[in-house]
Design an enzyme around this catalytic site. Structure first.
Site, PDB file in Angstrom:
ATOM      1  CB  SER A 235      71.804  88.094 -19.427  1.00  0.00           C
ATOM      2  OG  SER A 235      70.789  87.637 -18.538  1.00  0.00           O
ATOM      3  CG  ASP A 236      71.211  82.031 -22.339  1.00  0.00           C
ATOM      4  OD1 ASP A 236      70.142  81.760 -21.754  1.00  0.00           O
ATOM      5  OD2 ASP A 236      71.728  81.250 -23.168  1.00  0.00           O
TER       6      ASP A 236
END
Ligand code: BGC
Length: 844
Positions: A235-236
């Protein structure tokens, strides 16, 4: 170390067997970061704790601010443009970044950024390569190849449709399946197919109503399914919104840690049957495969990765040469009536008046997570003076910054240690001292990089300034109630976060500054009663944002960036413009350096206009009227408006050129290195005059990508916007070129074009032969389908073969959900940017 890129079924079986040794909770534990930039390891299976670091143009290390000095590379736009779209340079950058990573024992570099320059307002375009998916994909593939050959993983980001920053955690990019496939996914696809990228990062935004971290369609369906990709999707940072939906949607790893929406919640979701344990196993297999590829998996026993030794130091001559050459060769000459290159021996040009705030305070990088702490940054004034000596007379220009910035540490001395920087004291609510330390930097990140027993309530920053008696610009950055005192003066302010993006606490904190009269060498004390935001209350209290209780964003409780602002008070603009006019009038040539700053080209914010900040346009016009010859250097990665273009003799687009920036600009201006860049993005003629412009989502948080596949030059060519000031692909270099015979034929690698070019100039130079296809179908945009750079000696000719990439000769068919070849026919267009077409060839 030799990286392993092809996986045998045996290997996957071996990884699955390792996963089988772990109980569910332990598997899940491995799938969230241990800290901001590291992962947990596991002795049981010989998994080393992997280390990640930003970013695309420098390997910052594990600290967000104040880390070790590391090499600062030129912006991505310069890397893509470099040496006339030269794969070799992008590959070299990848190798160099891998070395930077190895020195710091980093396994995964969080780059390249392969989002497209959809609207020129996008704040983060400086980190990304181009408006064109093919140039982006080829540059990314070369960069990834160079990096991974050295055993360091690249991370393609941000998957997908993350072309702007406004409300990035909540906005929904509405994009057709056709545009998604043909434009926005293409660079990811190319870097996977052509370079086997080992990881990707899922974006903050939603795509067609579904968060990027939960995109079953993109992550499971296309990337892992159709492309057969065996890498890992992380994920960011803080982007994961829901537990089961992300685990089922193809996300493999939640970052950062140790908290987040997986952990116990994911274990419970598996037990409740909401997530199949096989899905968790697949995430862990992908994590182990990544670890294996970067030398972090040694189940047979303790055989830790051997990190390369004898790597070039960040400020070594090797790095200087590389960074200067790459930056200079990525710069683009967009206008030149013959005044460039400047005569280095001085006979022809006489004195050079070098003017502008960017000449003495050159902006070498953009803002946000791509920022690094470089060993030094060079200015154009230093660079040009080093080459031309006392022929150069430097004059400051008008104010350029839209927000106060953290003080230059060279202006500060810590009274406690005598070293450059400041003394930091953190106090608890009852006044207990929690921490006292020296900071080399004027910016600190309280609570993020510290290990404190309790939350600090107050921070006190003390420093002695290197000021003369008189006015000083003084202030602070970061939320809280501030008192900044020095001499007999004191200024106060109550700063609050205004936005809805917790990332802004680090990336765009509130700031204030005022002018205070101080005695020379004044000691300044800035005290702040810290004011952390209750994001839970703020964000969950706004139903329109639709955040789930478990959203990782709500864990962003860190206080963010806190900094002291202190600088010599600038002279008024009117005075500076008058001085610049006088300097220009008395010199043979004026070189004016203008541009944007880290506050304009940054993560977490978009621009609102392409106009240069402050009174820079007026400065250029007044200098041009006074000077015999005027050269403008644009120190910005992305388009700016040039109302003065007709009044000047030459314009060099210098990008954000990295630590060797000032020397690179000087080398480009004098021709010591040819600025062989070609524009990676079209430069609009006016605000709004672009095929895709808006970056602000509507009240429903939707940002429609209504431009479909007609962004950039594709859209301008179709008449969706007035012709740009400069086309994508434009760039004059220092050669002059005649185009001869152009032939197209079907070869072993598909459609091939040979183009004869002659360098009609008196110097050796480099040309980029660009081949576009104008399809026969009315609904299809023109597109770049191939290019190749060629070094050609003065007066010589070359036949340049260009292969057209099949992936640009197909269209997505929404009715059948499959790729279809273009109908055939149409025309190949050979052009130096579509504003300068040199040949057309009809296809049967
Ligand atoms: C950025 C990513 C970056 C991450 C870690 C995020 O704010 O969007 O590109 O890699 O932070 O610093």
């Amino acid at each position: 170390m030799t990286p392993r890129t092809t996986r045998s079924p045996d290997c996957t079986t071996r990884l699955a067997e390792l996963v089988g040794r772990l109980p569910l909770a332990e598997k899940v534990h491995l799938l969230t970061g241990e800290t901001a930039f590291t992962l947990p390891g596991s002795d049981r299976i010989g998994l080393a704790p992997l280390a990640f670091s930003d970013g695309p143009t420098g390997v910052r290390g594990l600290k967000f601010v104040g880390g070790d000095a590391v090499a600062l590379f030129p912006s991505a736009t310069l890397i893509a443009g470099a040496g006339a779209w030269d794969d070799g340079i992008a590959e070299e950058v990848g190798r160099m970044l891998a070395e930077e990573a190895q020195r710091q024992h980093i396994h995964v570099v969080l780059g390249p950024t392969v989002n497209l320059h959809r609207s020129p307002l996008g704040g983060r375009l400086f980190e990304a390569y181009s408006e064109d998916p093919y140039l982006t994909g080829r540059t990314a593939a070369a960069y990834v190849r160079g990096m991974q050959q050295r055993g360091t993983a690249a991370c393609l980001k941000h998957l997908v449709a993350n072309e702007s920053e406004t409300l990035r955690n909540f906005m929904d990019s509405r994009v057709s399946e056709t545009a998604l496939r043909e434009l926005y996914l293409l660079p990811f696809e190319m870097a996977v197919q052509d370079a086997g990228a080992w990881s990707m990062m899922a974006a903050y935004n939603d795509v067609n109503g579904v968060p990027a971290t939960e995109q079953d369609h993109v992550q499971n369906g296309i990337v892992k399914g159709e492309w057969g990709w065996d890498g890992l999707i992380m994920s960011d940072w803080f982007a994961t919104k829901r537990t089961a939906a992300s685990a089922n949607g193809g996300l493999d790893l939640v970052m950062p840690g140790p908290d987040g929406p997986w952990g116990d919640r994911l274990v419970a979701a598996v037990r409740a049957g909401e997530v199949a344990e096989e899905a968790v196993d697949d995430h862990v297999v992908r994590l182990l495969r990544l670890a294996d590829r970067v030398g972090g998996l040694t189940p047979e026993g303790p055989e830790p990765r051997r990190w390369a030794q004898d790597l070039p130091a960040v400020d070594s001559p090797v790095r200087q040469e590389q960074l200067r050459r790459i930056a200079a060769r990525g710069m683009t000459v967009v206008a030149n009536n013959g005044v460039l290159p400047l005569a280095a021996d001085g006979r022809a040009d006489g004195a050079v008046a070098l003017i502008g705030r960017h000449a003495i305070d050159t902006v070498d990088m953009g803002g946000g997570s791509a920022t690094v702490n470089p060993p030094y940054q060079s200015t154009v004034a230093e660079g040009l003076t080093a080459l031309l000596g006392d022929r150069v007379r430097v004059t400051d220009g008008v104010a350029v910054r839209s927000r106060p910035v953290a003080a230059d540490p060279a202006f500060l001395t810590d009274p406690a240690t005598g070293a450059p920087g400041m003394q930091v004291v953190l106090l608890a609510a009852d006044g207990t001292e929690l921490s006292r330390y020296h900071s080399d930097s004027s910016a600190i990140s309280i609570g993020r990089d510290d290990d404190l027993d309790q939350d600090p309530a107050t921070a006190v920053l003390t420093t002695t300034l290197a000021n003369d008696a008189g006015p000083v610009l003084l202030g602070a950055i970061g939320a809280g109630a501030w008192t900044v005192a020095g001499g007999a003066g004191e200024i106060t302010a109550r700063l609050r976060f205004a936005g809805k993006d917790p990332g802004e606490t680090m990336l765009r904190p509130p700031a204030f500054a005022g002018t205070v009269d101080l005695p020379a060498a004044a000691t300044v004390t800035a005290t702040v009663a810290l004011d952390p935001v209750d994001w839970r209350e703020l964000l969950l209290g706004d139903p329109a944002l639709g955040l789930a209780e478990e959203s990782h964003l709500l864990d962003m409780t860190a206080l963010g960036l806190t900094a002291l602002v202190a600088a010599p008070a600038p002279r008024p603009d009117d005075e500076l413009i008058a001085a610049a006019e006088a300097a220009a009038a008395s010199a043979g040539t004026a070189v004016v350096v203008v541009g944007l700053t880290e506050e304009d080209e940054t993560e977490a914010a978009d621009k609102q206009t392409l106009a240069l900040p402050g009174r820079q346009d007026e400065l250029v016009a007044r200098v041009a009227a006074a000077a015999g010859r005027t050269v403008v250097v644009v120190n910005a990665a992305t388009p700016v408006l040039m109302p003065w273009l007709a009044e000047v003799d030459a314009v060099l687009v210098a990008g954000l050129p990295g630590q060797e920036g000032g020397h690179a600009v000087a080398a480009a201006l004098t021709g010591a290195l040819e600025p062989a860049g070609r524009l990676v993005t079209s430069w609009p003629a006016a605000d709004g005059a672009a095929p895709a412009w808006d970056v602000v989502p509507g009240e429903d948080l939707v940002l429609p990508y209504d431009d479909g596949t007609f962004i950039g030059h594709r859209g301008y060519h179709a008449g969706h916007a007035p012709a740009p000031l400069f086309w994508f692909g434009h760039g004059l270099g220092y050669g002059t070129w005649e185009y001869g015979t152009v032939q197209a034929h079907e070869g072993g690698a598909g459609l091939e074009v040979t183009v004869e070019v002659t360098n009609t100039s008196a110097r050796d130079s480099r040309e980029t032969v660009q081949v576009y296809l104008e399809p026969a179908e009315e609904d299809q945009p023109i597109r770049l389908v191939g290019y190749r750079g060629a070094d050609v000696a003065a007066g010589a000719a070359a036949v340049v073969p260009v292969t057209c990439d099949d992936r640009l000769l197909r269209r997505w068919d929404e009715a059948t959900g499959t790729w279809a070849p273009l109908a055939g026919g149409g025309e190949l267009v050979v052009a130096r940017g579509l504003g300068d077409v040199r040949a057309r060839v009809s296809l049967a």
